[in-house]
Design an enzyme around this catalytic site. Structure first.
Site, PDB file in Angstrom:
ATOM      1  CG  ASP A 115     -74.042  -0.245  19.364  1.00 16.07           C
ATOM      2  OD1 ASP A 115     -73.983  -1.472  19.227  1.00 16.07           O
ATOM      3  OD2 ASP A 115     -75.605   0.456  19.306  1.00 16.07           O
ATOM      4  CG  ASP A 166     -77.314  -3.058  22.619  1.00 15.74           C
ATOM      5  OD1 ASP A 166     -78.463  -2.620  22.157  1.00 15.74           O
ATOM      6  OD2 ASP A 166     -77.430  -4.180  23.044  1.00 15.74           O
TER       7      ASP A 166
END
Length: 270
Positions: free
Chosen positions: A218, A175
């Site tokens: 993300d 991430d």
């Protein structure tokens, strides 16, 4: 009786020749005996080009196996007819999908057996199905795989390890750092541009057989068939450098991001 037989033959030939669906008659060895106008249009070949040719030469190589298996079913009298969907070899290079219905009949000429094929174009339907499948299993923003496809492929990889002691795979999860700051300060449009660039760089760092997926927000994941934990660690280092090189200009300042990684590899049976 002869006159009636001649009339029936003429009626059959008229129906065969002008049928909207493609039709072909072949010997059991595959030699093409007769074709109608619809088949010629479908294959973009003339009647003279098709007669005498082996019917299987019209199919893509990858689709020959199911066709041969279907003919064996007919030959051994297990079924009277079979249907299948195959791709045709196109003289233009485009892909043409057809639905094929094949059955056998006794040839009155020599008492042998012939096959009759009925074919119609299903290319538009297959293309629509392909587009729907792509939408269902790909992220709409980055066009990499989505969570649903990643989970499906991961399940298959786990099953392969269970069945084959030599099978291996590795998973890398990541991430992005500081993505929320960029998204909040520069707006969602800038955040979307950043996600697209991250996905592009991830794809550029992996093999064609590897799977890159966006799990949401993300968060990204990579499935690496045939890889050990050391391979995943090496890839994570390359990805860290690739993502760290991404920058966005804002108000005269260059904003960069980083990423946090997790990785694991599965031995057989785990």
């Amino acid at each position: 009786a002869r006159r009636e037989a001649e009339l029936n033959y003429q009626r059959f030939m008229a129906s065969f020749t002008h049928a909207a669906i493609g039709m072909a008659i072949t010997k059991t060895d595959g030699t093409t005996l007769r074709v109608n106008q619809a088949v010629c249009q479908l294959l973009r070949r003339s009647e003279d080009q098709l007669l005498g040719e082996h019917f299987e030469s019209l199919f893509e190589v990858d689709d020959l196996a199911p066709h041969r298996e279907a003919l064996r079913e007919i030959e051994h009298s297990r079924v009277a007819a079979v249907s299948m969907e195959v791709r045709l070899r196109s003289v233009t290079g485009s892909e043409t999908w057809v639905s094929v219905y094949c059955s056998s009949f006794d040839d009155p000429a020599d008492g042998g057996t012939c096959l009759i094929y009925q074919m119609h174009d299903i290319t538009a339907r297959r293309e629509a199905e392909g587009k729907l499948a792509h939408i269902a299993y790909h992220d709409s923003l980055t066009d990499v795989a989505n969570r649903a496809w990643f989970d499906k492929q991961l399940s298959e990889a786990v099953e392969a390890c269970t069945l084959d002691p030599t099978s291996r795979f590795a998973v890398v999860l990541l991430d992005l750092d500081r993505f929320k700051i960029i998204n909040d300060s520069l707006g969602h449009a800038a955040g979307n541009v950043l996600l697209v660039e991250v996905a592009r760089r991830l794809k550029s760092c992996v093999r064609p057989s590897d799977l890159v997926a966006r799990l949401g927000g993300d968060e990204f994941a990579l499935l690496l068939p045939g890889c050990e934990l050391a391979d995943a660690a090496e890839l994570a280092d390359r990805l860290r450098l690739a993502i760290g090189a991404i920058g966005i200009e804002s108000a005269g300042r260059r904003l960069s991001i980083g990423a946090r990684f997790g990785r694991c590899a599965s031995p057989a049976g785990d």
